[in-house]
Design a protein around this motif. Structure first.
Motif, PDB file in Angstrom:
ATOM      1  N   CYS A  66       0.818  -1.223   0.000  1.00 54.53           N
ATOM      2  CA  CYS A  66       0.000   0.000   0.000  1.00 54.53           C
ATOM      3  C   CYS A  66       0.847   1.268   0.000  1.00 54.53           C
ATOM      4  O   CYS A  66       0.401   2.320  -0.450  1.00 54.53           O
ATOM      5  N   GLY A  67       2.066   1.191   0.569  1.00 57.48           N
ATOM      6  CA  GLY A  67       2.933   2.359   0.573  1.00 57.48           C
ATOM      7  C   GLY A  67       2.664   3.352   1.697  1.00 57.48           C
ATOM      8  O   GLY A  67       3.413   4.299   1.890  1.00 57.48           O
ATOM      9  N   ARG A  68       1.612   3.142   2.477  1.00 58.43           N
ATOM     10  CA  ARG A  68       1.262   4.147   3.490  1.00 58.43           C
ATOM     11  C   ARG A  68       1.081   3.582   4.891  1.00 58.43           C
ATOM     12  O   ARG A  68       1.015   4.333   5.854  1.00 58.43           O
ATOM     13  N   CYS A  69       0.969   2.262   5.016  1.00 59.40           N
ATOM     14  CA  CYS A  69       0.714   1.689   6.340  1.00 59.40           C
ATOM     15  C   CYS A  69       2.004   1.715   7.173  1.00 59.40           C
ATOM     16  O   CYS A  69       3.084   2.038   6.695  1.00 59.40           O
ATOM     17  N   CYS A 115       3.217  -5.669   4.529  1.00 59.58           N
ATOM     18  CA  CYS A 115       2.057  -4.790   4.344  1.00 59.58           C
ATOM     19  C   CYS A 115       0.766  -5.593   4.430  1.00 59.58           C
ATOM     20  O   CYS A 115       0.570  -6.543   3.669  1.00 59.58           O
ATOM     21  N   CYS A 119       4.771  -0.383   5.649  1.00 58.21           N
ATOM     22  CA  CYS A 119       5.367   0.220   4.455  1.00 58.21           C
ATOM     23  C   CYS A 119       6.240   1.410   4.845  1.00 58.21           C
ATOM     24  O   CYS A 119       7.368   1.558   4.348  1.00 58.21           O
TER      25      CYS A 119
HETATM   26 ZN   LIG Z   1       1.382  -1.112   3.445  1.00 60.91          ZN
END
Ligand SMILES: [Zn+2]
Ligand SMILES: [Zn+2]
Ligand SMILES: [Zn+2]
Ligand SMILES: [Zn+2]
Lengths: 341, 341, 341, 341
Positions: free
Chosen positions: B95-98, B109, B101
């Motif tokens: 996701c790049g945002r959790c 993730c 990540c």
């Molecule tokens: Zn993530």
């Protein structure tokens, strides 16, 4: 000297105080006057005649894994020890010559032995197995050290590489191994969740100061762990129960968590949903006894006064059979210690 | 453009070639003209309507995890790519945002997605998922790469930290994952033992050059592994079969071995003797798909010409349903590849 | 709103309180009402116009790396934060798109920036850089956290993998970085030896409770460390001084020790006897700022009340230039904190 | 038996063939009929009387670190070896009893010795130092193995944990250590850049097949490495030159690279810009000789036929002094090997 010997397998009364010859230390051995020893599950299994080859001994036998005492003699090749020094010892003795030992991996030695012989007034021990004691540590506390703290240190430090950011879940926090794990996890800065199986054990557990306490049998134990950890789960699970707890150990583990396992007191036969395990990318790390690396490292913390073993009963040497009875009855919370006159 | 879409779950014939709108690349996407794609178990499970949430898609859906092709367009924020470059892509999209990540642990993730959409003439892909291809790699070989080599690389390199001194045991060495594992283990200098389940598969397996080949069903498989390794066992076990092989995986593992597990094609429900596991001090390492770390590393080897995927059948795009049929029949040894006109 | 801005490089008096437009948070930003900030060496270097590109800013500029405050607004894409929550933030901002970032190695991002802007009543910060604060932490303590504790955590935990058995030698134990290192090493169970350069600093150092304290300039400093460690030396050396201490850092390091280095306040130009280094098999581990992995891990300890930053002076926002003067004078022991009205 | 002995320090002609008593193997020793040995820098330094304590020997002395030969006798405690087996041996002999050895860290033993004595027809060697040879390995190749391949294996595998994705830069690729490093890096799947210092050495280097070859003295060596690696640099630097190459080693290292260092043939006195080092987050890993872990692992590859040592000259035993002369003249590219009748 006097020793507690068994001539046959059986109940606690096969353990008899007898007069036996004093042991002669080999060239690399120290001779230790025993001050305190303990009763471990292993001693009971050997006494009863457990069929596993690891528990076979030649009869007559003097049992006893744990020891604290004072050096009263030594072989000619011993260096770095002096008469009068107080010591304890690591019961895990690798062979020193196999391919694993030669490669600097003594924890994988297939030819290791486990020390027996502490149920005696005098005990010969290889000097390279010994850990010196500071005056801060009592004989009783030191006798509680070898079989639990060294093993737990290998599990948490050697295997799980515990760090301060970890959240450790410890099953059976008032057991010898469990309480050692709580103390080790705390001193490494980790957060500790611990369980116990009865109201009286939870009372004792409270004194060890876990950040969260749970009853084994509470039906929402897994949910409570997830809730306490913001939904993530424990990053390290200290497993020594086995069959009865295995599925919950997996369920309460965080993604990427290490489940370190070195015992199966409730049984061996685990079931595991493989997909659940690999989707979480859990690491299951089997562990056994600890090496001298662990003995020295844990011993340094013992000597700094950072370990306070749970002692449930202190029995005089002459009544060692009674100590076995207490251990088997399972009513003592904490170690059953046996002290020399 | 043409795409193979499904409007309902079912047999291979729900996959129909249709005319659909071209995808519009987002700001960070590249637009790729597909040259080749493949059929994976995952595609079949999704097509059939597997109940696990991981396999749920909105209908109508364009399936297809694996892709190789040529860049024909891109969004305004894409840097470092040019029209005409050939690429493949990692289907694992964190996701790049959790919290995982953000901490630099995209492999954990919990909000990742798996790419679908390669069954089409044009495909939009996030540029950060793409791996450039060298002229040494054919479109067909590149399409075989993402879902097997990236996953196997994460298992052997990311998880097991494979080194040249290891002896790797690979189950089902002619499967997509198994054959990738053999190639990866070889290029890392390791010794390889591999199994297969039939005479025809053993013939194919021979071409991959394992140091020892064994039939799955041979009753002394574990003994043969121990014998070949001087009694020690395999130091790494590549597990993707699950229930049917789990106990043998433990039995043939060396003391301290890593069993890396990322699949359970034979079933999930494993039994394990816990004491056997911890006395051996085995490490069981659950794994899932691979990250861009794995994609770039494995991709570098692909681009150097070191991977020769096993291709069992090559089917034209128009007959993609037939490719699914072949895959389910289980008679093709090696990947079922689908190529664009 | 009011901010302290500089329109040109120079002495502390280039820092002027001015009325400026409020910042507008981007989609992923939170807007924070600053409660406290600090003065760091970096701020002073930037103010003076240090020639290194890392210290270049566009003028007029609002400096300020460290921040604690309260959320008063946020962009539309922010999740997981609420108005009124108290936060601090990691000043190290990786690009998120380069090959290192995409591979889950943000600590090696070559395109990172370091946050500036805390010298203002309102500050916009990317939400993924923020760490929430518990009520146990004061605004002043939280402002001391980012640039020292996160950096020291990366050095000791991320790089040196500090464990409870380590003996850590910390140079300049009353500096921001040094005092953070002492607290981190203690909570991880390690033994701490720390140095300071004057009688007044040694007095302050005593309150941090190192296991051994030494004067920088004591001629037998190395011998004292060896003596204290039974001849072995420190297993971890916390280096941030550079040229003036480098040779002694090597000399007091144990065989196999890790020397973790993230600063050179005394100069860059080290000499090193290479043979001495490799015969000891020392590891020299270069380190830089910390990632969100470090920020969350250290932040958890901050929120548990385990860090008590050394605060040397607390100055009101209006007198921020005075805070820079104090910092440069070098007479304050501990952090120079600046608080909002 | 005949041996080459020295009675005083000096030039090659102090090395004289003499008749001496046969060695008697101790209980744990094997007796080996030497087939081949080599000349190492270490032998030359000892012969000349190098002042460092590590190079002191009692006179008269039989030198010789490297050996290959056949077992012709053994002590009573030796297990697992048979008369007639061919062996080589690891010259690094840890004490086996110190705190490091007991903890399973023999590579840090402060009381280790380095084997001398191969310049003789019969040689007694501790059996636990021996590595068996397969028929695939010639006596000459096996004699080139111990002092270079075991050392290089510890550097690349034990210290740098080399993996297939690494780009290794090897200084002096035709030296004994350098050529061993190239072979090891290749078999582990890594990319190799190697340097040499003359046209004739570059010719020899070409046969080792590095992915990129560079002349030591080429003024843009660092730029060439950066260019070849897409601007990132080498992820592992194999350092054994020291003073003359140290700054370039740092300059050509990638962010997060490991510089593994085990020699300083050009001098000890390195200068290093500390900020450059820590901003890149480089790891400098000091290394020394290799352990039996390395000896067995590298030996397995030797026995599989994967090492082809560079042999520059083969001299008969009677002319061993001439072999020293050749070595000192520095005109031989590759190992100077000495063979028994
Ligand atoms: Zn993530
Ligand atoms: Zn052994
Ligand atoms: Zn970046
Ligand atoms: Zn030693």
């Amino acid at each position: 000297m006097r020793a507690v010997r068994m001539h046959q397998h059986g109940g606690p009364d096969v353990l008899r105080v007898e007069e036996v010859a004093e042991p002669t230390p080999g060239p690399g051995d120290i001779l230790v006057r025993m001050r305190a020893t303990t009763v471990n599950h292993r001693d009971v299994w050997i006494r009863k005649g457990h069929p596993h080859p690891a528990y076979r001994v030649e009869l007559p036998a003097i049992l006893g894994i744990d020891i604290s005492g004072e050096i009263v003699g030594m072989g000619g090749a011993v260096e770095g020890f002096a008469i009068g020094e107080r010591v304890t010892a690591n019961p895990y003795i690798p062979c020193g010559r196999c391919r694993y030992c030669v490669r600097g991996r003594p924890q994988y030695c297939p030819h290791f032995t486990v020390f027996n012989g502490a149920y005696a007034e005098l005990v010969a021990i290889p000097a390279i197995q010994a850990v010196k004691l500071s005056p801060l540590v009592s004989d009783v506390d030191a006798a509680c050290f070898p079989n639990t703290y060294i093993t737990a240190w290998q599990m948490l430090m050697g295997k799980a590489r515990l760090m301060a950011d970890d959240v450790v879940f410890v099953w059976a926090g008032t057991s010898g191994l469990g309480s050692a794990a709580i103390e080790i996890a705390h001193l490494a800065g980790a957060t500790v969740i611990a369980s116990a199986g009865s109201a009286s054990k939870l009372d004792v557990l409270r004194r060890l100061g876990p950040d969260l306490m749970l009853d084994h049998s509470c039906p929402d134990l897994v949910e409570r762990v997830l809730e306490f950890t913001g939904g993530e789960g424990a990053t390290v699970v200290f497993e020594h129960i086995g069959q009865a707890t295995w599925e919950r150990s997996l369920a309460l583990a965080a993604p990427g968590a290490r489940i370190v396992s070195a015992g199966a007191t409730s049984g061996d036969d685990a079931r595991m949903n493989i997909t659940q395990m690999f989707v979480k990318q859990v690491q299951i790390l089997g562990s056994r006894l600890g090496t001298m690396e662990d003995a020295f490292a844990a011993g340094k913390q013992l000597n700094a006064g950072r370990f306070k073993p749970l002692v449930g009963a202190t029995i005089p040497f002459e009544e060692l059979a009674e100590a076995h009875r207490l251990m088997e009855a399972g009513e003592v919370i904490g170690k059953v210690v046996v002290t020399a006159g």
